[in-house]
Motif scaffolding. Structure first.
Motif, PDB file in Angstrom:
ATOM      1  N   ALA A 133     -34.966 197.065 -10.326  1.00  0.00           N
ATOM      2  CA  ALA A 133     -34.328 197.004 -11.647  1.00  0.00           C
ATOM      3  C   ALA A 133     -32.948 196.351 -11.577  1.00  0.00           C
ATOM      4  N   GLU A 134     -32.239 196.566 -10.479  1.00  0.00           N
ATOM      5  CA  GLU A 134     -30.885 196.023 -10.378  1.00  0.00           C
ATOM      6  C   GLU A 134     -30.858 194.655  -9.701  1.00  0.00           C
ATOM      7  N   GLY A 135     -31.929 194.311  -9.026  1.00  0.00           N
ATOM      8  CA  GLY A 135     -31.972 193.049  -8.296  1.00  0.00           C
ATOM      9  C   GLY A 135     -32.450 191.890  -9.150  1.00  0.00           C
ATOM     10  N   LEU A 136     -32.697 190.780  -8.483  1.00  0.00           N
ATOM     11  CA  LEU A 136     -33.079 189.543  -9.143  1.00  0.00           C
ATOM     12  C   LEU A 136     -34.285 188.941  -8.436  1.00  0.00           C
ATOM     13  N   VAL A 137     -35.276 188.523  -9.202  1.00  0.00           N
ATOM     14  CA  VAL A 137     -36.408 187.778  -8.648  1.00  0.00           C
ATOM     15  C   VAL A 137     -36.282 186.345  -9.136  1.00  0.00           C
ATOM     16  N   TRP A 138     -35.815 185.456  -8.255  1.00  0.00           N
ATOM     17  CA  TRP A 138     -35.680 184.060  -8.684  1.00  0.00           C
ATOM     18  C   TRP A 138     -37.059 183.405  -8.731  1.00  0.00           C
ATOM     19  N   PRO A 139     -37.325 182.618  -9.792  1.00  0.00           N
ATOM     20  CA  PRO A 139     -38.687 182.120 -10.006  1.00  0.00           C
ATOM     21  C   PRO A 139     -39.003 180.773  -9.346  1.00  0.00           C
ATOM     22  N   THR A 140     -37.984 180.049  -8.871  1.00  0.00           N
ATOM     23  CA  THR A 140     -38.202 178.659  -8.438  1.00  0.00           C
ATOM     24  C   THR A 140     -37.737 178.440  -7.000  1.00  0.00           C
ATOM     25  N   ARG A 141     -38.587 177.756  -6.231  1.00  0.00           N
ATOM     26  CA  ARG A 141     -38.246 177.268  -4.894  1.00  0.00           C
ATOM     27  C   ARG A 141     -38.119 175.755  -4.991  1.00  0.00           C
ATOM     28  N   ARG A 142     -37.036 175.220  -4.411  1.00  0.00           N
ATOM     29  CA  ARG A 142     -36.831 173.774  -4.492  1.00  0.00           C
ATOM     30  C   ARG A 142     -36.239 173.284  -3.171  1.00  0.00           C
ATOM     31  N   THR A 143     -36.696 172.112  -2.716  1.00  0.00           N
ATOM     32  CA  THR A 143     -36.209 171.545  -1.455  1.00  0.00           C
ATOM     33  C   THR A 143     -35.872 170.076  -1.652  1.00  0.00           C
ATOM     34  N   LEU A 144     -34.746 169.669  -1.075  1.00  0.00           N
ATOM     35  CA  LEU A 144     -34.312 168.275  -1.116  1.00  0.00           C
ATOM     36  C   LEU A 144     -34.125 167.758   0.302  1.00  0.00           C
ATOM     37  N   PHE A 145     -34.401 166.471   0.484  1.00  0.00           N
ATOM     38  CA  PHE A 145     -34.215 165.821   1.783  1.00  0.00           C
ATOM     39  C   PHE A 145     -33.265 164.647   1.589  1.00  0.00           C
ATOM     40  N   ARG A 146     -32.059 164.788   2.142  1.00  0.00           N
ATOM     41  CA  ARG A 146     -31.016 163.761   2.020  1.00  0.00           C
ATOM     42  C   ARG A 146     -30.784 163.360   0.562  1.00  0.00           C
ATOM     43  N   GLY A 147     -30.753 164.372  -0.301  1.00  0.00           N
ATOM     44  CA  GLY A 147     -30.445 164.183  -1.715  1.00  0.00           C
ATOM     45  C   GLY A 147     -31.628 163.957  -2.617  1.00  0.00           C
ATOM     46  N   LYS A 148     -32.826 163.763  -2.048  1.00  0.00           N
ATOM     47  CA  LYS A 148     -34.023 163.498  -2.857  1.00  0.00           C
ATOM     48  C   LYS A 148     -34.902 164.745  -2.890  1.00  0.00           C
ATOM     49  N   GLU A 149     -35.335 165.137  -4.081  1.00  0.00           N
ATOM     50  CA  GLU A 149     -36.216 166.300  -4.190  1.00  0.00           C
ATOM     51  C   GLU A 149     -37.587 165.983  -3.591  1.00  0.00           C
ATOM     52  N   VAL A 150     -38.057 166.864  -2.696  1.00  0.00           N
ATOM     53  CA  VAL A 150     -39.357 166.666  -2.058  1.00  0.00           C
ATOM     54  C   VAL A 150     -40.336 167.790  -2.387  1.00  0.00           C
ATOM     55  N   PHE A 151     -39.829 168.876  -2.991  1.00  0.00           N
ATOM     56  CA  PHE A 151     -40.724 169.982  -3.347  1.00  0.00           C
ATOM     57  C   PHE A 151     -40.066 170.838  -4.412  1.00  0.00           C
ATOM     58  N   SER A 152     -40.870 171.305  -5.354  1.00  0.00           N
ATOM     59  CA  SER A 152     -40.406 172.264  -6.355  1.00  0.00           C
ATOM     60  C   SER A 152     -41.604 173.042  -6.863  1.00  0.00           C
ATOM     61  N   ARG A 153     -41.429 174.357  -6.959  1.00  0.00           N
ATOM     62  CA  ARG A 153     -42.503 175.183  -7.517  1.00  0.00           C
ATOM     63  C   ARG A 153     -41.872 176.358  -8.261  1.00  0.00           C
ATOM     64  N   THR A 154     -42.373 176.587  -9.473  1.00  0.00           N
ATOM     65  CA  THR A 154     -41.903 177.701 -10.299  1.00  0.00           C
ATOM     66  C   THR A 154     -43.056 178.651 -10.552  1.00  0.00           C
ATOM     67  N   TYR A 155     -42.795 179.942 -10.378  1.00  0.00           N
ATOM     68  CA  TYR A 155     -43.820 180.972 -10.548  1.00  0.00           C
ATOM     69  C   TYR A 155     -43.659 181.627 -11.916  1.00  0.00           C
ATOM     70  N   ASP A 156     -44.797 181.839 -12.593  1.00  0.00           N
ATOM     71  CA  ASP A 156     -44.765 182.426 -13.932  1.00  0.00           C
ATOM     72  C   ASP A 156     -44.439 183.916 -13.889  1.00  0.00           C
ATOM     73  N   SER A 157     -44.800 184.589 -12.790  1.00  0.00           N
ATOM     74  CA  SER A 157     -44.550 186.022 -12.681  1.00  0.00           C
ATOM     75  C   SER A 157     -44.078 186.328 -11.270  1.00  0.00           C
ATOM     76  N   PRO A 158     -43.424 187.476 -11.075  1.00  0.00           N
ATOM     77  CA  PRO A 158     -42.882 187.793  -9.743  1.00  0.00           C
ATOM     78  C   PRO A 158     -43.933 188.209  -8.732  1.00  0.00           C
ATOM     79  N   GLY A 159     -45.179 188.400  -9.147  1.00  0.00           N
ATOM     80  CA  GLY A 159     -46.223 188.805  -8.215  1.00  0.00           C
ATOM     81  C   GLY A 159     -46.023 190.227  -7.747  1.00  0.00           C
ATOM     82  N   GLY A 160     -46.685 190.592  -6.660  1.00  0.00           N
ATOM     83  CA  GLY A 160     -46.580 191.947  -6.162  1.00  0.00           C
ATOM     84  C   GLY A 160     -47.615 192.854  -6.796  1.00  0.00           C
TER      85      GLY A 160
END
Length: 409
Positions: free
Chosen positions: A74-101
């Motif tokens: 309840a007090e924490g945070l579930v961030w929905p998006t993972r993102r990765t960049l390589f030398r300034g260029k985005e190479v991966f991004s994924r957003t989850y609709d729900s926190p799962g579990g």
């Protein structure tokens, strides 16, 4: 022993998350525990430290003290998006609709360790478990029938078992003759906490930058937690970590990496060389002392295996102690404690290997690894799996853990 002697079925050295979890897990199994803490009650707990609480850990905390796991969610945070960049260029991004579990417990929650500890203290109060502050363990003597402890406040303690959860410099570990063995990272890492801004905040994304231009080619990890951000910067050859940690230099890093609105929100900064070490035994010769958490193993933080594995240690230590106390036979005592050692040493070896692979990958000196990363970055536009590999690799392998009941830790 003579003098001011106090008896308890189970003694615990250390009032960090692992020690407090051990006490709660023992209480849940009907065993009274006494916590001995070296520091004072008003000790400084600055820094967000272990911010990633895994779902399996949350479920353990909920089981040993109902409401503790869900309060952290309840007090924490579930961030929905993972993102990765390589030398300034985005190479991966994924957003989850729900926190799962499952149920009320998501796959994780992101929360400063000091807040986790506040909730654990509240749980201890509810359970009637005391912490004896300013009670640094100075000596430990074991026998086939129990353990005797002397603390710096002049008191003496006797118990059937002792759990050493007193951190990387553990006196308990030294007193039972266990040795640390392992390696240290070649690179230093800078870790900073940056407070959230109310106006124009960043989106809640975990972002990893390979060779980030904004950090002069250093690797950068940015993770949100409830109330702020964790900023990790990997030093490169020739860096002076002390100079990079200066207020002026860190303000520049925060501004360039996170945006001008965060430049004045630096709250805490430190630098580390990560250790990859493990005790050569997790128990004493009489099977009356059990090491847990950083007293037993120190891990590089990749994959968030430190506190999570320590709380798994705590739960299994409590299970072994409760079974041994209830059985009251020497054979069962040895069997339960040796089973604890076998399981948790196996888990520690798995975690050390996983964190070590991530550390070797990030230090990036292997020419084959460098070529793999560059090739994956080139292919990421056309093959999502290449970008996903770049996103996953800094956290170690995702193979089946050796102890299935404790999840990944």
């Amino acid at each position: 022993m003579t003098g001011n002697t106090t008896a308890a079925p189970a003694l615990i050295a250390g009032a960090g998350p692992v020690g407090m979890s051990t006490a709660l897990a023992l209480h849940a199994r009907g065993v009274d525990a006494t916590i001995l803490e070296a520091e004072s009650e008003d000790r400084d707990r600055s820094g967000s430290r272990a911010i990633y609480v895994h779902g399996s850990t949350l479920r353990t905390l909920e089981r040993i003290h109902p409401g503790l796991g869900t309060d952290l969610v309840a007090e924490g945070l579930v961030w929905p998006t993972r993102r990765t960049l390589f030398r300034g260029k985005e190479v991966f991004s994924r957003t989850y609709d729900s926190p799962g579990g499952s149920g009320d417990i998501p796959h994780f929650t992101s929360i400063p360790q000091v807040v986790t500890e506040e909730h654990m203290h509240r749980a201890l109060d509810e359970a009637g478990i005391d912490i004896h502050w300013d009670a640094e363990v100075e000596s430990v003597e074991t026998s086939p029938s129990g353990v005797e402890v002397e603390t710096a406040d002049g008191r003496e303690w006797v118990g059937e078992f002792l759990v050493g959860a007193d951190g990387g410099g553990s006196t308990v570990r030294k007193e039972i003759g266990a040795d640390f063995d392992g390696d240290q990272s070649e690179n230093a890492f800078i870790i900073a906490d940056v407070g959230e801004v109310k106006d124009n905040p960043r989106p809640f994304e975990r972002v990893f930058h390979y060779d980030a231009p904004a950090a002069d080619g250093r690797n950068v990890l940015l993770v949100p937690f409830a109330g702020g951000w964790r900023l990790d910067i990997q030093c490169i050859e020739g860096d002076d970590p002390e100079e990079l940690c200066s207020d002026e230099r860190m303000r520049e890093f925060v501004r360039d990496i996170m945006g001008e609105q965060y430049a004045d929100n630096l709250q805490w900064v430190s630098s580390y060389y990560f250790l990859q070490v493990m005790a050569d035994t997790f128990v004493d010769k009489h099977r009356r002392v059990l090491l847990a958490g950083e007293a037993a193993h120190l891990l590089a933080p990749f994959g968030a295996r430190g506190m999570n594995s320590g709380i798994a240690d705590a739960d299994e230590a409590a299970s072994a102690i409760a079974a041994a106390i209830n059985a009251k036979t020497d054979a069962v005592v040895r069997d339960e404690v040796e089973l604890y050692a076998a399981r948790r040493e196996t888990a520690a070896e798995f975690n050390l290997n996983a964190a070590g692979q991530a550390l070797e990958y990030l230090q990036g000196e292997n020419p084959a690894t460098i070529l793999q990363k560059e090739a994956a970055a080139t292919l990421a536009d056309h093959f999502e799996v290449a970008g996903e590999w770049l996103d996953d690799a800094p956290y170690g392998p995702h193979g089946t853990p050796p102890i299935v009941s404790t999840g990944n830790y």
